[in-house]
Design an enzyme around this catalytic site. Structure first.
Site, mmCIF file in Angstrom:
data_model
loop_
_atom_site.group_PDB
_atom_site.id
_atom_site.type_symbol
_atom_site.label_atom_id
_atom_site.label_comp_id
_atom_site.label_asym_id
_atom_site.label_seq_id
_atom_site.Cartn_x
_atom_site.Cartn_y
_atom_site.Cartn_z
ATOM 1 N N GLY A 206 0.878 -1.364 0.147
ATOM 2 C CA GLY A 206 0.213 0.103 -0.138
ATOM 3 C C GLY A 206 0.850 1.100 0.161
ATOM 4 O O GLY A 206 1.868 1.460 -0.838
ATOM 5 N N GLY B 170 2.409 2.263 2.639
ATOM 6 C CA GLY B 170 3.631 2.125 3.576
ATOM 7 C C GLY B 170 3.345 2.080 4.856
ATOM 8 O O GLY B 170 4.195 2.045 5.671
ATOM 9 N N CYS C 279 -20.167 -1.981 -1.165
ATOM 10 C CA CYS C 279 -19.333 -2.860 -0.246
ATOM 11 C C CYS C 279 -19.651 -2.874 1.083
ATOM 12 O O CYS C 279 -19.494 -4.078 1.809
ATOM 13 C CB CYS C 279 -17.798 -2.416 -0.325
#
Length: 404
Positions: free
Chosen positions: A182, A184, A364
């Site tokens: 991602g 980090g 979602c």
């Protein structure tokens, strides 16, 4: 009109009101449950919604030919989600889903080049977009809510501690390979809080640039390194392997390769942790709108599809945990933060992208509330005796103060 008889049969829980293009409003259901309404701007939109709601619903909202009626977008989607989960199956959608399941291996065939393109589709969007709705650490995965009342920042920090406990980071200097790093945040947390040395792999040029800049700004570049690399290119054993919210992009045909790569990347006493979205009710197909607009090549697997590949790899599954509604709560936070920053995001991109993300976040969230989606975390080891025989060490590690 195709849509009217379909909705008459489908909506049994709650109430759905539809305003058709001629101005007529019809009410479906009427019993206890969620309530929502929608307006269809033309008859073509009504036909598309009847014939392929899984794809058309999101597209019609994106182009403005479907609008919520006297309610919010998530209220509209929830009426459909609850009824489809209960009874639910739409005859045409079922047929299309069966076809998608038949061609799933082709859709999810993700060699390195295709994987890079799939990742770029979503993660190479401007990082400022994600900063508007993620937590301050830019964790783009399920948070860990002990009570549900935590802030998003606190829940994401708890997720990091939960994962670190499962990785058995019991001494500083352990080398961790993170597959899918991602921006980090997780790698930096492991270095900062547990003294780990981390190599983070990504296929996103945008994420790579942000992660490297963050490591430099924190003075951690000597302990955290980020590389633009496919996991299949890794060749060296390390102490720990971590993958958070990347496995959904691997693709069913590549599960065996993924777990043999994890096995080969672990030292004999090594420990791995894989964190992924999954589905509780067996194999299915990815929603067509989500696959087209958000995560091409992506799929959230049932554990029944994953464990055979783990078994064939020779790894031990030393712990499996199912996180049920944690992601629904995470998405609830993201959705509200997105709404609060909508004007800024629209200025950064446009109205269509705003509508796309609104539909994505709302649908979602409801998939985790009503459609059997969950998150699984699987701890893996090469040997049966690598990790302690009870889970006590995990809780102890989570509650311990971070190393100085």
């Amino acid at each position: 009109m195709l849509l009217h008889p379909l909705l008459s049969r489908l909506i049994r829980i709650g109430t759905l009101t539809v305003r058709y293009p001629d101005g007529q409003e019809r009410r479906y259901g009427g019993g206890p449950g969620p309530s929502g309404g929608l307006t269809l701007k033309n008859w073509h939109a009504a036909r598309r919604l009847a014939l392929n709601p899984g794809l058309a619903g999101g597209e019609l909202y994106m182009n403005g030919t479907l609008e919520p009626l006297r309610c919010s977008l998530i209220e509209v989607i929830e009426v459909f989600a609850v009824n489809l989960a209960e009874a639910g199956h739409h005859p045409v959608s079922d047929m299309l889903d069966r076809l998608r399941r038949l061609r799933r291996w082709l859709d999810q065939y993700n060699p390195a080049g295709r994987s890079r393109r799939n990742v770029a589709h979503h993660y190479d969007l401007d990082a400022r977009l994600f900063r508007h709705f993620l937590d301050a650490d830019m964790q783009y995965s399920c948070a860990y809510f002990r009570t549900g009342a935590e802030t998003l920042e606190a829940a994401q920090a708890a997720k990091q501690r939960h994962i670190a406990g499962k990785l058995l980071l019991d001494r500083p200097g352990l080398e961790v390979l993170e597959i899918g790093c991602g921006w980090g945040g997780m790698a930096l947390a492991l270095a900062r809080g547990w003294g780990a040395r981390v190599i983070g792999l990504t296929l996103s040029a945008e994420q790579l640039a942000v992660a490297r800049a963050r490591a430099a700004a924190e003075g951690l570049a000597d302990r955290v390194r980020f590389e633009l690399m496919d996991y299949r290119e890794w060749r060296r054993p390390v102490d720990r392997v971590l993958s958070v919210a990347m496995f959904e992009a691997v693709g069913v045909p590549h599960y065996r390769r993924f777990f043999t790569t994890v096995r080969d990347a672990l030292k004999p006493e090594g420990v791995a942790l894989v964190h992924s979205i999954g589905r509780a009710h067996g194999p299915e197909a990815t929603n067509p709108w989500l696959a087209k607009y958000i995560f091409p090549g992506g799929y959230s697997p049932a554990l029944s599809e994953v464990l055979p590949a783990v078994e064939r790899s020779g790894l031990w599954a030393t712990d499996i945990e199912i996180l049920r509604l944690h992601y629904a709560t995470t998405l609830h936070h993201w959705r509200h933060r997105f709404a609060a920053s909508r004007d800024a995001i629209r200025a950064l991109y446009d109205e269509r992208l705003c509508r796309m993300f609104e539909f994505y976040l709302a649908s979602c969230e409801l998939a985790f509330r009503h459609a059997g989606h969950m998150v699984w975390q699987m701890q893996l080891a090469a040997r049966a005796d690598t990790v302690p025989l009870t889970r006590d060490y995990m809780l102890k590690a989570e509650r311990a103060p971070l190393p100085a």
